[in-house]
Design a protein around this motif. Structure first.
Motif, PDB file in Angstrom:
ATOM      1  N   ILE A 176       0.855  -1.190   0.000  1.00  0.00           N
ATOM      2  CA  ILE A 176       0.000   0.000   0.000  1.00  0.00           C
ATOM      3  C   ILE A 176       0.890   1.238   0.000  1.00  0.00           C
ATOM      4  N   ASN A 177       0.607   2.145  -0.928  1.00  0.00           N
ATOM      5  CA  ASN A 177       1.437   3.342  -1.098  1.00  0.00           C
ATOM      6  C   ASN A 177       0.593   4.603  -1.015  1.00  0.00           C
ATOM      7  N   TYR A 178       0.999   5.499  -0.121  1.00  0.00           N
ATOM      8  CA  TYR A 178       0.409   6.824  -0.042  1.00  0.00           C
ATOM      9  C   TYR A 178       1.487   7.858  -0.346  1.00  0.00           C
ATOM     10  N   LYS A 179       1.144   9.088  -0.236  1.00  0.00           N
ATOM     11  CA  LYS A 179       2.088  10.141  -0.617  1.00  0.00           C
ATOM     12  C   LYS A 179       3.271  10.213   0.346  1.00  0.00           C
ATOM     13  N   HIS A 180       3.015   9.931   1.630  1.00  0.00           N
ATOM     14  CA  HIS A 180       4.057  10.106   2.637  1.00  0.00           C
ATOM     15  C   HIS A 180       4.395   8.842   3.414  1.00  0.00           C
ATOM     16  N   VAL A 181       3.639   7.769   3.267  1.00  0.00           N
ATOM     17  CA  VAL A 181       3.957   6.504   3.932  1.00  0.00           C
ATOM     18  C   VAL A 181       3.679   5.340   2.984  1.00  0.00           C
ATOM     19  N   ASP A 182       4.402   4.244   3.205  1.00  0.00           N
ATOM     20  CA  ASP A 182       4.247   3.035   2.396  1.00  0.00           C
ATOM     21  C   ASP A 182       4.370   1.835   3.325  1.00  0.00           C
ATOM     22  N   TYR A 183       3.496   0.837   3.123  1.00  0.00           N
ATOM     23  CA  TYR A 183       3.598  -0.330   3.985  1.00  0.00           C
ATOM     24  C   TYR A 183       3.110  -1.591   3.292  1.00  0.00           C
ATOM     25  N   HIS A 184       3.508  -2.720   3.865  1.00  0.00           N
ATOM     26  CA  HIS A 184       3.150  -4.051   3.389  1.00  0.00           C
ATOM     27  C   HIS A 184       2.190  -4.663   4.389  1.00  0.00           C
ATOM     28  N   ILE A 185       1.050  -5.174   3.924  1.00  0.00           N
ATOM     29  CA  ILE A 185       0.069  -5.771   4.816  1.00  0.00           C
ATOM     30  C   ILE A 185      -0.304  -7.166   4.325  1.00  0.00           C
ATOM     31  N   ILE A 186      -0.373  -8.099   5.273  1.00  0.00           N
ATOM     32  CA  ILE A 186      -0.838  -9.459   5.019  1.00  0.00           C
ATOM     33  C   ILE A 186      -2.062  -9.675   5.895  1.00  0.00           C
ATOM     34  N   GLY A 187      -3.145 -10.191   5.313  1.00  0.00           N
ATOM     35  CA  GLY A 187      -4.372 -10.334   6.081  1.00  0.00           C
ATOM     36  C   GLY A 187      -5.130 -11.599   5.763  1.00  0.00           C
ATOM     37  N   ALA A 188      -5.827 -12.127   6.789  1.00  0.00           N
ATOM     38  CA  ALA A 188      -6.662 -13.314   6.596  1.00  0.00           C
ATOM     39  C   ALA A 188      -7.656 -13.428   7.745  1.00  0.00           C
ATOM     40  N   ASP A 189      -8.803 -13.997   7.441  1.00  0.00           N
ATOM     41  CA  ASP A 189      -9.766 -14.406   8.462  1.00  0.00           C
ATOM     42  C   ASP A 189      -9.640 -15.915   8.596  1.00  0.00           C
ATOM     43  N   VAL A 190      -9.347 -16.403   9.810  1.00  0.00           N
ATOM     44  CA  VAL A 190      -9.004 -17.811   9.997  1.00  0.00           C
ATOM     45  C   VAL A 190      -9.814 -18.430  11.129  1.00  0.00           C
ATOM     46  N   LYS A 191      -9.745 -19.747  11.202  1.00  0.00           N
ATOM     47  CA  LYS A 191     -10.347 -20.454  12.319  1.00  0.00           C
ATOM     48  C   LYS A 191      -9.639 -20.040  13.612  1.00  0.00           C
ATOM     49  N   ILE A 192     -10.427 -19.819  14.665  1.00  0.00           N
ATOM     50  CA  ILE A 192      -9.868 -19.307  15.917  1.00  0.00           C
ATOM     51  C   ILE A 192      -8.754 -20.212  16.451  1.00  0.00           C
ATOM     52  N   ASP A 193      -8.894 -21.514  16.278  1.00  0.00           N
ATOM     53  CA  ASP A 193      -7.903 -22.461  16.807  1.00  0.00           C
ATOM     54  C   ASP A 193      -6.571 -22.412  16.068  1.00  0.00           C
ATOM     55  N   HIS A 194      -6.524 -21.688  14.928  1.00  0.00           N
ATOM     56  CA  HIS A 194      -5.307 -21.734  14.106  1.00  0.00           C
ATOM     57  C   HIS A 194      -4.689 -20.343  13.899  1.00  0.00           C
ATOM     58  N   ILE A 195      -4.894 -19.454  14.861  1.00  0.00           N
ATOM     59  CA  ILE A 195      -4.307 -18.107  14.748  1.00  0.00           C
ATOM     60  C   ILE A 195      -2.783 -18.190  14.700  1.00  0.00           C
ATOM     61  N   GLU A 196      -2.190 -18.813  15.709  1.00  0.00           N
ATOM     62  CA  GLU A 196      -0.726 -18.869  15.794  1.00  0.00           C
ATOM     63  C   GLU A 196      -0.147 -19.729  14.672  1.00  0.00           C
ATOM     64  N   ASP A 197      -0.852 -20.801  14.310  1.00  0.00           N
ATOM     65  CA  ASP A 197      -0.390 -21.648  13.207  1.00  0.00           C
ATOM     66  C   ASP A 197      -0.302 -20.845  11.909  1.00  0.00           C
ATOM     67  N   THR A 198      -1.319 -20.019  11.669  1.00  0.00           N
ATOM     68  CA  THR A 198      -1.347 -19.217  10.440  1.00  0.00           C
ATOM     69  C   THR A 198      -0.185 -18.236  10.403  1.00  0.00           C
ATOM     70  N   ILE A 199       0.041 -17.544  11.517  1.00  0.00           N
ATOM     71  CA  ILE A 199       1.146 -16.574  11.579  1.00  0.00           C
ATOM     72  C   ILE A 199       2.477 -17.280  11.338  1.00  0.00           C
ATOM     73  N   GLN A 200       2.624 -18.451  11.917  1.00  0.00           N
ATOM     74  CA  GLN A 200       3.856 -19.222  11.736  1.00  0.00           C
ATOM     75  C   GLN A 200       4.057 -19.605  10.272  1.00  0.00           C
ATOM     76  N   GLU A 201       2.986 -19.992   9.608  1.00  0.00           N
ATOM     77  CA  GLU A 201       3.085 -20.385   8.203  1.00  0.00           C
ATOM     78  C   GLU A 201       3.400 -19.195   7.301  1.00  0.00           C
ATOM     79  N   VAL A 202       2.891 -18.006   7.641  1.00  0.00           N
ATOM     80  CA  VAL A 202       3.233 -16.796   6.877  1.00  0.00           C
ATOM     81  C   VAL A 202       4.734 -16.540   6.962  1.00  0.00           C
ATOM     82  N   TYR A 203       5.276 -16.595   8.171  1.00  0.00           N
ATOM     83  CA  TYR A 203       6.724 -16.411   8.326  1.00  0.00           C
ATOM     84  C   TYR A 203       7.496 -17.514   7.600  1.00  0.00           C
ATOM     85  N   HIS A 204       6.957 -18.726   7.626  1.00  0.00           N
ATOM     86  CA  HIS A 204       7.614 -19.835   6.931  1.00  0.00           C
ATOM     87  C   HIS A 204       7.721 -19.560   5.424  1.00  0.00           C
TER      88      HIS A 204
END
Length: 419
Positions: A304-332
């Motif tokens: 995402i790019n604006y005039k004065h800031v720029d950032y990278h965003i990763i997003g998902a809606d997941v099963k509650i039991d797999h929050i940490e698993d999902t984050i781990q897989e993103v880093y993987h």
């Protein structure tokens, strides 16, 4: 007979057929950027002002101002404005971004001389009636209340609030801020920022007679040439945050890191690498977290790019039991891109996908107009930008993807979890 067991051949896109805009000056030095197309007797006019949500004195001023602006004018009060637009099959609209505000008119070429005074009236003499102001505030209040029940929006807004801390881009419109806006506030916003000199972008069947109409109606208006000052100072808060909400049936995860602007030498290659990570349906995040693990219906990765800031965003809606698993897989998956070469077959797939995506985003004169407007607001050359982007896609290599991944996927990420 067609053999449906064999995929059709894929061909690399050769060239983009872009219309080079012509720029003409009105009598008051306002630039009119013309993207000509005489195949359809329709015109789309965008008046682009160099001010938006980052210029709010109170959060929400620019948004409320723009919405009330098209409710009625001194020359076309109340329902008269909408009835006139309906009669001619025209559409008057606005868009408020963080850096810019656009007032747009879409109409048939044959009605342009009748409707340009309407557009002029909207940007110079809005009524700002009490009843319209209160109606718009109530609509936005209801929208805020609905959004505050959605885990996905809560996660996104809190990520922005933390990651973009210290800048106007972190601002979140809440009920208290909305209730604090008075009609005088939006009138002051209008008087200050709609007095700035805009750019006018016109797409469609444009000719010299229409330019003369523009000069007649807009060439005698007075504008201030200076852009507003920006005072934000980015101070990211990267602390992980978990927001617990009773009754949630699924969790929303947002991960974000500060990134680079579109004019950075690495931007195109980072954009391509990000597509491989999570930018399309066949991306690595989708294959791993959706198809293999079944944690989510969808996951995305966006720059995402604006005039004065720029950032990278990763997003998902997941099963509650797999929050940490999902984050781990993103880093993987990010780690894998940093340590292993992407196979040539995958690179060819992403090349074809991205070239097709660019081509489809530029396939009509109105799509080209939208892209041109973005490039104009960024101060980039429209033709050169897309030529360079296509060249980068065609020339990207596994070695370059590895280099880019090591450089930009090693950033520290802010993580927001809502469940």
């Amino acid at each position: 007979m067609l053999n449906r067991q064999v995929a059709p051949k894929a061909y690399m896109l050769k060239d983009l057929s872009l219309t080079k805009p012509e720029v003409k000056k009105l009598s008051n030095d306002v630039s009119v950027h013309i993207i000509q197309d005489d195949t359809n007797p329709v015109l789309k006019i965008d008046i682009l002002y160099p001010a938006g949500r980052t210029n709010d004195n109170k959060p929400g001023e620019s948004l409320i101002c723009a919405k009330v602006l098209v409710e009625g004018t001194k020359s076309y009060p109340g329902s008269e404005l909408q009835e006139l637009l309906d009669h001619y099959g025209a559409h008057l609209d606005f868009a408020v971004d963080y850096d810019y505000t656009t007032v747009s008119l879409l109409c048939l070429k044959e009605h342009i001389n009748t409707l340009l005074p309407v557009l002029k009236s909207a940007i110079k003499e809005p009524l700002f009636e009490d009843k319209d102001f209160e109606k718009i505030k109530l609509q936005q209040l209801q929208k805020i209340r609905v959004n505050n029940q959605k885990n996905s929006l809560i996660a996104t807004r809190n990520l922005r609030k933390n990651l973009l801390q210290g800048t106007p881009y972190a601002s979140i419109l809440e009920e208290d801020e909305l209730n604090a806006i008075h009609k005088e506030d939006i009138e002051n916003y209008f008087n200050k920022y709609f007095a700035l000199q805009p750019d006018i972008i016109v797409a469609g069947d444009f000719d010299e007679d229409i330019f003369n109409y523009f000069d007649e109606y807009f060439g005698n208006l007075e504008f201030k040439p200076n852009e507003p000052q920006y005072t934000g100072k980015l101070n990211p808060n990267l602390e992980e945050k978990k927001i617990e909400r009773e009754g949630s049936v699924q969790a929303s995860i947002r991960m974000g890191a500060i990134s680079i602007p579109r004019d950075h030498p690495d931007y195109f290659d980072l954009s391509i690498t990000n597509e491989i990570l999570g930018g399309y349906f066949g991306s690595r995040l989708m294959k791993n977290i959706r198809e293999d693990k079944g944690y989510t219906y969808g996951i995305y990765s966006v720059l995402i790019n604006y005039k004065h800031v720029d950032y990278h965003i990763i997003g998902a809606d997941v099963k509650i039991d797999h929050i940490e698993d999902t984050i781990q897989e993103v880093y993987h998956e990010m780690e894998d891109l940093k340590t292993n070469r992407v196979p040539e077959e995958e690179i060819e797939t992403i090349k074809n996908y991205m070239l097709g995506k660019i081509a489809s985003s530029l396939d009509t004169v109105f799509h080209q107009s939208e892209n041109y407007k973005v490039k104009l607001s960024e101060g980039a050359d429209y033709i050169d930008y897309f030529d360079a982007y296509v060249k980068s896609i065609r020339n990207i290599t596994a070695e370059r993807i590895l280099e880019i991944s090591k450089k930009y996927f090693s950033e520290e990420y802010c993580v927001i979890k809502v469940a």
